[in-house]
Design an enzyme around this catalytic site. Structure first.
Site, PDB file in Angstrom:
ATOM      1  N   PRO A  11       0.843  -1.066  -0.012  1.00 12.25           N
ATOM      2  CA  PRO A  11      -0.068   0.016   0.038  1.00 12.25           C
ATOM      3  C   PRO A  11       0.783   1.277  -0.022  1.00 12.25           C
ATOM      4  O   PRO A  11       1.769   1.434   0.485  1.00 12.25           O
ATOM      5  CB  PRO A  11      -0.860  -0.177   1.350  1.00 12.25           C
ATOM      6  CG  PRO A  11      -0.111  -1.066   2.085  1.00 12.25           C
ATOM      7  CD  PRO A  11       0.513  -2.072   1.062  1.00 12.25           C
ATOM      8  N   ASN A  12       0.312   2.174  -0.841  1.00 14.42           N
ATOM      9  CA  ASN A  12       1.013   3.631  -0.945  1.00 14.42           C
ATOM     10  C   ASN A  12       2.161   3.803  -1.662  1.00 14.42           C
ATOM     11  O   ASN A  12       2.550   4.857  -1.822  1.00 14.42           O
ATOM     12  CB  ASN A  12       1.003   4.129   0.542  1.00 14.42           C
ATOM     13  CG  ASN A  12      -0.500   4.518   1.231  1.00 14.42           C
ATOM     14  OD1 ASN A  12      -1.275   4.840   0.700  1.00 14.42           O
ATOM     15  ND2 ASN A  12      -0.586   3.992   2.279  1.00 14.42           N
ATOM     16  N   ARG A  19       4.926  11.341  -1.770  1.00 11.63           N
ATOM     17  CA  ARG A  19       4.856  11.282  -0.085  1.00 11.63           C
ATOM     18  C   ARG A  19       6.145  11.313   0.448  1.00 11.63           C
ATOM     19  O   ARG A  19       7.106  10.579   0.281  1.00 11.63           O
ATOM     20  CB  ARG A  19       3.587  10.168   0.259  1.00 11.63           C
ATOM     21  CG  ARG A  19       4.354   8.599  -0.041  1.00 11.63           C
ATOM     22  CD  ARG A  19       3.535   7.586   0.276  1.00 11.63           C
ATOM     23  NE  ARG A  19       3.700   7.210   1.575  1.00 11.63           N
ATOM     24  CZ  ARG A  19       3.724   6.156   2.333  1.00 11.63           C
ATOM     25  NH1 ARG A  19       4.391   5.302   1.594  1.00 11.63           N
ATOM     26  NH2 ARG A  19       3.609   5.961   3.487  1.00 11.63           N
ATOM     27  N   TYR A  24      11.173   8.624   1.570  1.00  8.20           N
ATOM     28  CA  TYR A  24      11.011   7.594   0.598  1.00  8.20           C
ATOM     29  C   TYR A  24      11.647   8.056  -0.623  1.00  8.20           C
ATOM     30  O   TYR A  24      11.806   7.375  -1.682  1.00  8.20           O
ATOM     31  CB  TYR A  24       9.735   7.179   0.163  1.00  8.20           C
ATOM     32  CG  TYR A  24       9.007   6.787   1.373  1.00  8.20           C
ATOM     33  CD1 TYR A  24       9.078   5.388   1.819  1.00  8.20           C
ATOM     34  CD2 TYR A  24       7.829   7.341   2.124  1.00  8.20           C
ATOM     35  CE1 TYR A  24       8.461   4.772   2.770  1.00  8.20           C
ATOM     36  CE2 TYR A  24       7.310   6.913   3.119  1.00  8.20           C
ATOM     37  CZ  TYR A  24       7.599   5.634   3.527  1.00  8.20           C
ATOM     38  OH  TYR A  24       7.103   5.044   4.408  1.00  8.20           O
ATOM     39  N   ASN A  75       8.150  -5.734  -1.046  1.00  6.87           N
ATOM     40  CA  ASN A  75       7.934  -4.492  -0.223  1.00  6.87           C
ATOM     41  C   ASN A  75       6.498  -4.446   0.097  1.00  6.87           C
ATOM     42  O   ASN A  75       5.614  -3.775  -0.309  1.00  6.87           O
ATOM     43  CB  ASN A  75       8.419  -3.127  -0.961  1.00  6.87           C
ATOM     44  CG  ASN A  75       8.361  -2.078   0.146  1.00  6.87           C
ATOM     45  OD1 ASN A  75       8.005  -2.097   1.136  1.00  6.87           O
ATOM     46  ND2 ASN A  75       9.281  -0.975  -0.298  1.00  6.87           N
ATOM     47  N   ALA A  78       3.011  -1.095   4.710  1.00  4.08           N
ATOM     48  CA  ALA A  78       2.494  -1.034   5.876  1.00  4.08           C
ATOM     49  C   ALA A  78       1.976  -2.235   6.376  1.00  4.08           C
ATOM     50  O   ALA A  78       1.740  -3.023   7.668  1.00  4.08           O
ATOM     51  CB  ALA A  78       1.221  -0.253   6.026  1.00  4.08           C
ATOM     52  N   ASP A  88       1.394 -15.684   5.871  1.00  2.74           N
ATOM     53  CA  ASP A  88       1.111 -17.381   5.597  1.00  2.74           C
ATOM     54  C   ASP A  88       1.177 -17.472   4.074  1.00  2.74           C
ATOM     55  O   ASP A  88       1.461 -18.693   3.753  1.00  2.74           O
ATOM     56  CB  ASP A  88      -0.570 -17.356   6.023  1.00  2.74           C
ATOM     57  CG  ASP A  88      -0.746 -17.424   7.639  1.00  2.74           C
ATOM     58  OD1 ASP A  88       0.379 -17.446   8.193  1.00  2.74           O
ATOM     59  OD2 ASP A  88      -1.730 -17.388   8.442  1.00  2.74           O
ATOM     60  N   GLU A  99      12.653  -9.602   1.341  1.00  2.78           N
ATOM     61  CA  GLU A  99      11.950  -8.551   1.918  1.00  2.78           C
ATOM     62  C   GLU A  99      12.856  -7.227   1.948  1.00  2.78           C
ATOM     63  O   GLU A  99      13.963  -7.300   2.015  1.00  2.78           O
ATOM     64  CB  GLU A  99      11.745  -8.798   3.449  1.00  2.78           C
ATOM     65  CG  GLU A  99      11.016  -7.760   4.216  1.00  2.78           C
ATOM     66  CD  GLU A  99      10.777  -7.949   5.599  1.00  2.78           C
ATOM     67  OE1 GLU A  99      10.128  -6.966   6.156  1.00  2.78           O
ATOM     68  OE2 GLU A  99      11.348  -8.892   6.346  1.00  2.78           O
ATOM     69  N   HIS A 101      12.652  -2.778   2.091  1.00  2.59           N
ATOM     70  CA  HIS A 101      11.879  -1.471   2.514  1.00  2.59           C
ATOM     71  C   HIS A 101      12.728  -0.390   2.110  1.00  2.59           C
ATOM     72  O   HIS A 101      14.184  -0.420   2.312  1.00  2.59           O
ATOM     73  CB  HIS A 101      11.560  -1.565   3.913  1.00  2.59           C
ATOM     74  CG  HIS A 101      10.750  -2.654   4.661  1.00  2.59           C
ATOM     75  ND1 HIS A 101       9.235  -2.462   4.312  1.00  2.59           N
ATOM     76  CD2 HIS A 101      11.043  -3.898   5.049  1.00  2.59           C
ATOM     77  CE1 HIS A 101       8.839  -3.483   4.701  1.00  2.59           C
ATOM     78  NE2 HIS A 101       9.627  -4.494   5.268  1.00  2.59           N
ATOM     79  N   ARG A 108      12.440   3.709  12.425  1.00  2.00           N
ATOM     80  CA  ARG A 108      11.210   4.443  12.522  1.00  2.00           C
ATOM     81  C   ARG A 108      10.271   4.259  13.739  1.00  2.00           C
ATOM     82  O   ARG A 108      10.899   3.723  15.020  1.00  2.00           O
ATOM     83  CB  ARG A 108      10.450   4.120  11.361  1.00  2.00           C
ATOM     84  CG  ARG A 108      11.390   4.277  10.125  1.00  2.00           C
ATOM     85  CD  ARG A 108      10.675   4.459   8.732  1.00  2.00           C
ATOM     86  NE  ARG A 108       9.395   5.402   8.918  1.00  2.00           N
ATOM     87  CZ  ARG A 108       8.530   5.342   7.942  1.00  2.00           C
ATOM     88  NH1 ARG A 108       8.475   4.481   6.841  1.00  2.00           N
ATOM     89  NH2 ARG A 108       7.554   5.988   7.852  1.00  2.00           N
ATOM     90  N   ARG A 112       6.530   0.359  13.320  1.00  2.00           N
ATOM     91  CA  ARG A 112       7.042  -0.124  12.361  1.00  2.00           C
ATOM     92  C   ARG A 112       8.176  -1.009  12.637  1.00  2.00           C
ATOM     93  O   ARG A 112       8.871  -1.661  11.624  1.00  2.00           O
ATOM     94  CB  ARG A 112       7.475   0.979  11.591  1.00  2.00           C
ATOM     95  CG  ARG A 112       6.191   1.900  10.921  1.00  2.00           C
ATOM     96  CD  ARG A 112       6.538   2.903  10.107  1.00  2.00           C
ATOM     97  NE  ARG A 112       5.865   4.124   9.764  1.00  2.00           N
ATOM     98  CZ  ARG A 112       4.831   4.158   9.198  1.00  2.00           C
ATOM     99  NH1 ARG A 112       4.706   3.054   8.207  1.00  2.00           N
ATOM    100  NH2 ARG A 112       4.009   5.018   9.017  1.00  2.00           N
TER     101      ARG A 112
END
Length: 146
Positions: A11-12, A19, A24, A75, A78, A88, A99, A101, A108, A112
């Site tokens: 998301p986002n 943003r 970011y 990524n 959230a 799962d 993974e 980010h 943070r 988070r």
């Protein structure tokens, strides 16, 4: 296969460049996608780039990846901190998972700093900005060669 990967964004992330540039950076989502697809091609990987703001769509993408891809770079944004469903689904994917980010989640807010997927992932890249995607692609290519 051994060279087909999917880069899943949560998301986002479609709002990159708009943003929280302090967290970011200024790269847009479309620019990031183009850079990732070009780097993948350069390394002999066939890559797909996806993004969803909907948890269930990400779960479906992961489930579909079991048959169609050799590796996942994710990524989860959230959802990293909240989604047992994504965790799962990833646990059923028995191939390399990285993974990723853009920001360092461990520097943070406290909420988070907990990742529900880190222990499922083969490895992780945190806090290196958009360059983390390139490092993840390079790392995935090396994992798939083994």
């Amino acid at each position: 296969m051994n060279n087909k990967i999917i880069i899943i964004n949560g998301p986002n992330l479609n709002l990159l460049g708009e943003r929280e540039q302090s967290q970011y950076g200024s790269i847009t989502f479309n620019e990031l996608q183009e850079i990732c697809l070009n780097k993948s091609k350069e390394l002999g990987l066939i890559a797909e780039f996806s993004q969803s703001n909907i948890e269930g769509e990400i779960v479906n993408t992961i489930q579909d990846s079991i048959k169609n891809y050799d590796g996942i770079i994710i990524n989860a944004a959230a959802f990293t901190h909240t989604s047992v469903a994504i965790r799962d689904a990833l646990s059923v994917f028995k191939k390399p998972i990285i993974e990723l980010h853009i920001s360092n989640i461990y520097k943070r807010e406290e909420f988070r700093q907990k990742s529900l997927i880190s222990d499922i992932a083969t490895g992780g890249i945190f806090g290196l900005g958009a360059d983390g995607y390139i490092l993840a692609i390079i790392s995935m290519q090396k994992l798939l060669k083994k």
